[in-house]
Motif scaffolding. Structure first.
Motif, mmCIF file in Angstrom:
data_model
loop_
_atom_site.group_PDB
_atom_site.id
_atom_site.type_symbol
_atom_site.label_atom_id
_atom_site.label_comp_id
_atom_site.label_asym_id
_atom_site.label_seq_id
_atom_site.Cartn_x
_atom_site.Cartn_y
_atom_site.Cartn_z
ATOM 1 N N LEU A 95 0.829 -1.209 0.000
ATOM 2 C CA LEU A 95 0.000 0.000 0.000
ATOM 3 C C LEU A 95 0.863 1.259 0.000
ATOM 4 O O LEU A 95 0.504 2.271 -0.615
ATOM 5 C CB LEU A 95 -0.936 -0.009 1.210
ATOM 6 N N TYR A 96 2.003 1.206 0.658
ATOM 7 C CA TYR A 96 2.912 2.357 0.658
ATOM 8 C C TYR A 96 3.376 2.669 -0.761
ATOM 9 O O TYR A 96 3.537 3.837 -1.137
ATOM 10 C CB TYR A 96 4.113 2.068 1.558
ATOM 11 N N ASP A 97 3.605 1.604 -1.569
ATOM 12 C CA ASP A 97 4.061 1.815 -2.940
ATOM 13 C C ASP A 97 2.931 2.229 -3.870
ATOM 14 O O ASP A 97 3.090 3.118 -4.707
ATOM 15 C CB ASP A 97 4.715 0.537 -3.476
ATOM 16 N N THR A 98 1.768 1.563 -3.757
ATOM 17 C CA THR A 98 0.684 1.799 -4.711
ATOM 18 C C THR A 98 -0.164 3.017 -4.362
ATOM 19 O O THR A 98 -0.759 3.634 -5.255
ATOM 20 C CB THR A 98 -0.235 0.580 -4.773
ATOM 21 N N ARG A 99 -0.267 3.327 -3.085
ATOM 22 C CA ARG A 99 -1.141 4.407 -2.582
ATOM 23 C C ARG A 99 -2.587 4.178 -3.002
ATOM 24 O O ARG A 99 -3.367 5.120 -3.103
ATOM 25 C CB ARG A 99 -0.664 5.787 -3.083
ATOM 26 N N LEU A 138 -6.290 -3.508 6.858
ATOM 27 C CA LEU A 138 -5.763 -2.181 7.160
ATOM 28 C C LEU A 138 -6.314 -1.680 8.493
ATOM 29 O O LEU A 138 -5.596 -1.053 9.280
ATOM 30 C CB LEU A 138 -6.115 -1.210 6.041
ATOM 31 N N GLY A 139 -7.573 -1.997 8.763
ATOM 32 C CA GLY A 139 -8.160 -1.612 10.046
ATOM 33 C C GLY A 139 -7.430 -2.289 11.206
ATOM 34 O O GLY A 139 -7.177 -1.661 12.241
ATOM 35 N N LYS A 140 -7.107 -3.585 11.059
ATOM 36 C CA LYS A 140 -6.373 -4.291 12.105
ATOM 37 C C LYS A 140 -4.990 -3.686 12.311
ATOM 38 O O LYS A 140 -4.515 -3.528 13.446
ATOM 39 C CB LYS A 140 -6.233 -5.766 11.736
ATOM 40 N N LEU A 141 -4.337 -3.343 11.200
ATOM 41 C CA LEU A 141 -2.999 -2.782 11.289
ATOM 42 C C LEU A 141 -3.028 -1.415 11.967
ATOM 43 O O LEU A 141 -2.174 -1.103 12.806
ATOM 44 C CB LEU A 141 -2.398 -2.683 9.885
ATOM 45 N N ARG A 142 -4.034 -0.584 11.616
ATOM 46 C CA ARG A 142 -4.170 0.728 12.244
ATOM 47 C C ARG A 142 -4.390 0.591 13.751
ATOM 48 O O ARG A 142 -3.801 1.319 14.548
ATOM 49 C CB ARG A 142 -5.339 1.483 11.608
ATOM 50 N N VAL A 175 -3.928 8.134 4.787
ATOM 51 C CA VAL A 175 -5.083 9.037 4.757
ATOM 52 C C VAL A 175 -5.472 9.262 3.299
ATOM 53 O O VAL A 175 -4.613 9.509 2.444
ATOM 54 C CB VAL A 175 -4.743 10.374 5.433
ATOM 55 N N ARG A 176 -6.800 9.166 3.034
ATOM 56 C CA ARG A 176 -7.266 9.328 1.658
ATOM 57 C C ARG A 176 -7.112 10.786 1.225
ATOM 58 O O ARG A 176 -7.553 11.706 1.908
ATOM 59 C CB ARG A 176 -8.719 8.898 1.551
ATOM 60 N N THR A 177 -6.496 11.013 0.051
ATOM 61 C CA THR A 177 -6.318 12.347 -0.541
ATOM 62 C C THR A 177 -6.689 12.258 -2.015
ATOM 63 O O THR A 177 -6.871 11.167 -2.557
ATOM 64 C CB THR A 177 -4.843 12.810 -0.410
ATOM 65 N N PRO A 178 -6.802 13.395 -2.697
ATOM 66 C CA PRO A 178 -7.125 13.365 -4.131
ATOM 67 C C PRO A 178 -6.123 12.572 -4.962
ATOM 68 O O PRO A 178 -6.456 12.055 -6.032
ATOM 69 C CB PRO A 178 -7.129 14.847 -4.521
ATOM 70 N N THR A 179 -4.907 12.465 -4.494
ATOM 71 C CA THR A 179 -3.890 11.748 -5.263
ATOM 72 C C THR A 179 -3.684 10.312 -4.785
ATOM 73 O O THR A 179 -2.828 9.588 -5.304
ATOM 74 C CB THR A 179 -2.540 12.482 -5.179
ATOM 75 N N GLY A 180 -4.474 9.870 -3.817
ATOM 76 C CA GLY A 180 -4.357 8.498 -3.341
ATOM 77 C C GLY A 180 -4.207 8.429 -1.837
ATOM 78 O O GLY A 180 -4.397 9.424 -1.133
ATOM 79 N N ALA A 190 -2.272 8.645 1.185
ATOM 80 C CA ALA A 190 -0.998 9.245 1.558
ATOM 81 C C ALA A 190 -0.555 8.721 2.927
ATOM 82 O O ALA A 190 -1.371 8.635 3.860
ATOM 83 C CB ALA A 190 -1.122 10.770 1.608
ATOM 84 N N PRO A 191 0.704 8.346 3.074
ATOM 85 C CA PRO A 191 1.199 7.852 4.359
ATOM 86 C C PRO A 191 1.311 8.970 5.387
ATOM 87 O O PRO A 191 1.668 10.103 5.053
ATOM 88 C CB PRO A 191 2.579 7.285 4.011
ATOM 89 N N THR A 192 1.017 8.642 6.613
ATOM 90 C CA THR A 192 1.190 9.578 7.724
ATOM 91 C C THR A 192 2.670 9.610 8.117
ATOM 92 O O THR A 192 3.461 8.750 7.692
ATOM 93 C CB THR A 192 0.355 9.148 8.928
ATOM 94 N N PRO A 193 3.064 10.572 8.931
ATOM 95 C CA PRO A 193 4.451 10.581 9.419
ATOM 96 C C PRO A 193 4.839 9.270 10.131
ATOM 97 O O PRO A 193 5.977 8.803 10.006
ATOM 98 C CB PRO A 193 4.484 11.771 10.383
ATOM 99 N N GLN A 194 3.876 8.671 10.845
ATOM 100 C CA GLN A 194 4.170 7.397 11.503
ATOM 101 C C GLN A 194 4.463 6.311 10.466
ATOM 102 O O GLN A 194 5.369 5.499 10.637
ATOM 103 C CB GLN A 194 2.979 6.986 12.373
ATOM 104 N N ALA A 195 3.667 6.299 9.377
ATOM 105 C CA ALA A 195 3.912 5.312 8.316
ATOM 106 C C ALA A 195 5.269 5.530 7.672
ATOM 107 O O ALA A 195 5.986 4.575 7.352
ATOM 108 C CB ALA A 195 2.804 5.381 7.274
ATOM 109 N N GLU A 196 5.632 6.806 7.469
ATOM 110 C CA GLU A 196 6.937 7.114 6.886
ATOM 111 C C GLU A 196 8.069 6.582 7.786
ATOM 112 O O GLU A 196 9.081 6.081 7.298
ATOM 113 C CB GLU A 196 7.092 8.639 6.705
#
Length: 301
Positions: free
Chosen positions: A19-23, A43-47, A56-61, A63-69
Motif C-alpha cells: 500500500l505504501y508503494d501503490t497508494r 488495514l483496520g487491524k494494522l491501524r 489518509v485518503r487524498t485526491p492523489t491516493g 498518503a502515508p502519515t508521518p508514523q507510516a513514513e
C-alpha cells in the motif's frame, strides 16, 4: 510514542509495504490477490495495532502519515528477514566444513568399513574429525540426542524414530588355514562338526549363527574364544581352527593372511548391514551429506 505490544502478522506487514508503494487500496488488493473489503479489514487491524491511521485518503491516493513514513523502513527490513528465513537452508560444504561426526560401529566394521570411510573423508572433507563408538544399549539414545550421527551395522533392536538405509547384504563364510591338513576345496558338514573352532563373541549377528547351530543340532568344539576380530587372521593361519563369520569381515581377514574362504556347510540366516539415524537429524545437511556419501561408497559392496 506508540508502543507496539507484538509484531503485526506478516500478511499485515506485506499489506503495509504494498500500500505504501501503490497508494491505492484497489491496486493493493489486485497485487495481493484479495478483495477490497479484505484489504480494508486488514488495514483496520494494522491501524488498531499500530495506533495510527497510517494512510489518509487524498485526491492523489492514500498518503502515508508521518508514523507510516517512520515505519516503512523497519517494516521492509522485517519482511526481508522473513524472506531470508523461509528461503534459508543451512549449507554443508564438505571441503571447508569443520565438524565432528560420531559413528557407532561394530568391531568388524572397524576393520572392513572404517578404513574406506576415513580415506574418503580425508580426501573430500579434510576438516572433519571422525569419532567411533561401540554399538551397545546406549546407541539409540546417542542417536536421539545427537551424541552420535549414525549407527552402521546390524542393529535390529533400534526402536521408533530411527530411519534406516540398507548398505549391503551379508551371508556367512568359514575361514581355514591354506595348509589345513583335513579340509580340501569344499568344506563338508561332517568336517565342520569334527574340527575345532575359534569363537568370536563380538558382532551383532552372532545370535543368527547360534540360532542356526541350534536348528541343525550342531555342537562345536570351541578351543579359543576371542572378544573381537583382532588377531583372528593370524590365529586361523597358524592353526587348524575354523572361524565362522560374516562374509565381509571374513574376506577382509582372509586376504592378508592367505586364508581359504569356504561356504558354510549349513544354512545361516543372512542379514543386512544398514546405516541408522534419528528422525530429528533427517534434514540436517551434514548428516544428509554423510549418509549419501556412505550409501554411494558401500551400496553394492
Amino acid at each position: 510514542m506508540t508502543t507496539i505490544d507484538a509484531l503485526p502478522e506478516p500478511k499485515l506487514l506485506h499489506l503495509f509495504d504494498v500500500l505504501y508503494d501503490t497508494r491505492s487500496v484497489t491496486r493493493t488488493a489486485e497485487q495481493l490477490g484479495q478483495s477490497q473489503p479484505t484489504i480494508s479489514l486488514w488495514l483496520g487491524k494494522l491501524r488498531e495495532q499500530l495506533g495510527d491511521p497510517l494512510f489518509v485518503r487524498t485526491p492523489t491516493g492514500m498518503a502515508p502519515t508521518p508514523q507510516a513514513e517512520a515505519l516503512i523502513t523497519p517494516c521492509r527490513e522485517v519482511l526481508e528477514s522473513l524472506r531470508r528465513l523461509t528461503a534459508w537452508e543451512i549449507g554443508f560444504d564438505p571441503a571447508s566444513a569443520k565438524r565432528r561426526f560420531r559413528l557407532c560401529m561394530s568391531d568388524a566394521s572397524h576393520i572392513t568399513l572404517l578404513p574406506k570411510i576415513l580415506e574418503l573423508l580425508r580426501r573430500d572433507a579434510p576438516g572433519i574429525r571422525l569419532e567411533v563408538a561401540r554399538i551397545d544399549g546406549n546407541t539409540e539414545r546417542a542417536l536421539e540426542t545427537g551424541e552420535a550421527d549414525l549407527a552402521i551395522g546390524f542393529v535390529p533392536w533400534l526402536g521408533g524414530g530411527i530411519y534406516q538405509q540398507v548398505l549391503f547384504p551379508q551371508d556367512w563364510v568359514c575361514l581355514v588355514s591354506p595348509n589345513h591338513p583335513r579340509i580340501g576345496d569344499v568344506m563338508q558338514l561332517d568336517e565342520y562338526v569334527g574340527e575345532s573352532h575359534v569363537f568370536v563373541s563380538a558382532g551383532t549377528g552372532q545370535k543368527l549363527l547360534e540360532a542356526a547351530l541350534a536348528r541343525n543340532a550342531i555342537e562345536r568344539q570351541i578351543v579359543l574364544e576371542l572378544p573381537g576380530f583382532l588377531g583372528l587372521g593370524a590365529v586361523v593361519s597358524s592353526t587348524d581352527l575354523i572361524a565362522t563369520l560374516p562374509r565381509h569381515i571374513g574376506e577382509t581377514l582372509a586376504r592378508p593372511h592367505g586364508l581359504k574362504v569356504h561356504a558354510c556347510p549349513f544354512p545361516i540366516e543372512n542379514f543386512l548391514v544398514k546405516q541408522h539415524w534419528h528422525a530429528r537429524y533427517h534434514q540436517d545437511p551434514g548428516n544428509r551429506w554423510l549418509r549419501t556419501t556412505l550409501s554411494l561408497l558401500f551400496q553394492g559392496s
